[in-house]
Design a protein around this motif. Sequence first.
Motif, PDB file in Angstrom:
ATOM      1  N   VAL A  78      -5.956 -35.470 -20.894  1.00 34.29           N
ATOM      2  CA  VAL A  78      -7.412 -35.407 -20.831  1.00 34.29           C
ATOM      3  C   VAL A  78      -7.890 -35.037 -22.225  1.00 34.29           C
ATOM      4  N   SER A  79      -9.122 -35.406 -22.507  1.00 33.47           N
ATOM      5  CA  SER A  79      -9.659 -35.072 -23.825  1.00 33.47           C
ATOM      6  C   SER A  79     -11.143 -34.801 -23.733  1.00 33.47           C
ATOM      7  N   TYR A  80     -11.627 -34.101 -24.733  1.00 30.51           N
ATOM      8  CA  TYR A  80     -13.062 -34.004 -24.935  1.00 30.51           C
ATOM      9  C   TYR A  80     -13.326 -34.261 -26.409  1.00 30.51           C
ATOM     10  N   THR A  81     -14.424 -34.930 -26.681  1.00 28.53           N
ATOM     11  CA  THR A  81     -14.783 -35.280 -28.049  1.00 28.53           C
ATOM     12  C   THR A  81     -16.279 -35.093 -28.244  1.00 28.53           C
ATOM     13  N   GLY A  82     -16.663 -35.022 -29.513  1.00 22.52           N
ATOM     14  CA  GLY A  82     -18.076 -34.973 -29.856  1.00 22.52           C
ATOM     15  C   GLY A  82     -18.793 -33.748 -29.351  1.00 22.52           C
ATOM     16  N   GLU A  83     -18.061 -32.646 -29.158  1.00 22.19           N
ATOM     17  CA  GLU A  83     -18.690 -31.433 -28.641  1.00 22.19           C
ATOM     18  C   GLU A  83     -19.747 -30.951 -29.630  1.00 22.19           C
ATOM     19  N   GLN A  84     -20.936 -30.784 -29.110  1.00 22.92           N
ATOM     20  CA  GLN A  84     -22.044 -30.233 -29.892  1.00 22.92           C
ATOM     21  C   GLN A  84     -22.293 -28.839 -29.361  1.00 22.92           C
ATOM     22  N   HIS A  85     -22.205 -27.859 -30.200  1.00 22.75           N
ATOM     23  CA  HIS A  85     -22.222 -26.449 -29.826  1.00 22.75           C
ATOM     24  C   HIS A  85     -23.187 -26.140 -28.682  1.00 22.75           C
ATOM     25  N   ARG A  86     -22.604 -25.742 -27.573  1.00 25.52           N
ATOM     26  CA  ARG A  86     -23.321 -25.338 -26.361  1.00 25.52           C
ATOM     27  C   ARG A  86     -24.230 -26.421 -25.789  1.00 25.52           C
ATOM     28  N   MET A  87     -24.008 -27.668 -26.168  1.00 28.03           N
ATOM     29  CA  MET A  87     -24.852 -28.740 -25.638  1.00 28.03           C
ATOM     30  C   MET A  87     -24.044 -29.728 -24.801  1.00 28.03           C
ATOM     31  N   SER A  88     -23.255 -30.580 -25.438  1.00 28.50           N
ATOM     32  CA  SER A  88     -22.599 -31.636 -24.666  1.00 28.50           C
ATOM     33  C   SER A  88     -21.273 -32.047 -25.285  1.00 28.50           C
ATOM     34  N   ALA A  89     -20.508 -32.800 -24.504  1.00 27.95           N
ATOM     35  CA  ALA A  89     -19.257 -33.406 -24.964  1.00 27.95           C
ATOM     36  C   ALA A  89     -18.958 -34.584 -24.051  1.00 27.95           C
ATOM     37  N   SER A  90     -18.126 -35.480 -24.548  1.00 27.96           N
ATOM     38  CA  SER A  90     -17.653 -36.625 -23.787  1.00 27.96           C
ATOM     39  C   SER A  90     -16.206 -36.374 -23.398  1.00 27.96           C
ATOM     40  N   ILE A  91     -15.838 -36.735 -22.159  1.00 23.77           N
ATOM     41  CA  ILE A  91     -14.458 -36.541 -21.724  1.00 23.77           C
ATOM     42  C   ILE A  91     -13.794 -37.872 -21.398  1.00 23.77           C
ATOM     43  N   GLY A  92     -12.485 -37.854 -21.390  1.00 27.36           N
ATOM     44  CA  GLY A  92     -11.695 -39.017 -21.007  1.00 27.36           C
ATOM     45  C   GLY A  92     -10.414 -38.545 -20.339  1.00 27.36           C
ATOM     46  N   ILE A  93      -9.809 -39.408 -19.555  1.00 23.47           N
ATOM     47  CA  ILE A  93      -8.567 -39.060 -18.859  1.00 23.47           C
ATOM     48  C   ILE A  93      -7.717 -40.320 -18.690  1.00 23.47           C
ATOM     49  N   ILE A  94      -6.420 -40.166 -18.888  1.00 20.09           N
ATOM     50  CA  ILE A  94      -5.450 -41.223 -18.597  1.00 20.09           C
ATOM     51  C   ILE A  94      -4.283 -40.562 -17.874  1.00 20.09           C
ATOM     52  N   VAL A  95      -3.941 -41.082 -16.707  1.00 19.79           N
ATOM     53  CA  VAL A  95      -2.847 -40.532 -15.900  1.00 19.79           C
ATOM     54  C   VAL A  95      -1.860 -41.656 -15.609  1.00 19.79           C
ATOM     55  N   ALA A  96      -0.579 -41.358 -15.738  1.00 13.52           N
ATOM     56  CA  ALA A  96       0.471 -42.336 -15.469  1.00 13.52           C
ATOM     57  C   ALA A  96       0.413 -42.769 -13.995  1.00 13.52           C
TER      58      ALA A  96
END
Length: 189
Positions: A78-96
């Motif tokens: 799993v990941s999170y990217t683009g976190e803006q301090h105390r505002m938002s982030a985008s997540i992603g997930i890849i599972v086998a």
Amino acid sequence: MPLEGKLVFLREEHRDDQKLFAGLRNDLLTQAWAKSLPPDYTEEMHVKRFESLEFTLERTSARLVIVEKASGRAAGFVSYTGEQHRMSASIGIIVAPEFWGSGVALDAQETLLRFLFDELGLREVHLWTHLGLPKAIGLAERSGFAVCIRLRQSVFKFGQLSDALIMTLLREDYYKRHPELVDRLPSVE
């Protein structure tokens, strides 16, 4: 220290994990966005990305390995990217695929969301998917995500146009779904 869920724990990625990541990115079953082109993510590309990461106290992104507690095996990430301090982030997930239907993906997603809302204090978390991925949409909906933007016919997969979706989960909605947790941040209203 890893983040712990009911079925999984999430730990920081290591150099040795790059083979797993390359395998998942090159598997047409697990790769949501690259199904129209031959997979070409090499292990060396992942190692180069990993080795170029620099330490910073401002953690705006992370890729975490999903480890199934029962077997101790890496199930994906799993990941999170683009976190803006105390505002938002985008997540992603890849599972086998061998972990599909086991609850691992939902537990990993919920564990990451708990960290993002409870520890980082985010107001909103979002993800991208498309209509050709009903399992991804269902997983997001099970955690409370709702479609906020539909980009009509903006994805071309398997010879068909499909709608891309941006799905969001607001802090207030997350805590309504989890009455066992206490929102320690004041409302912005």
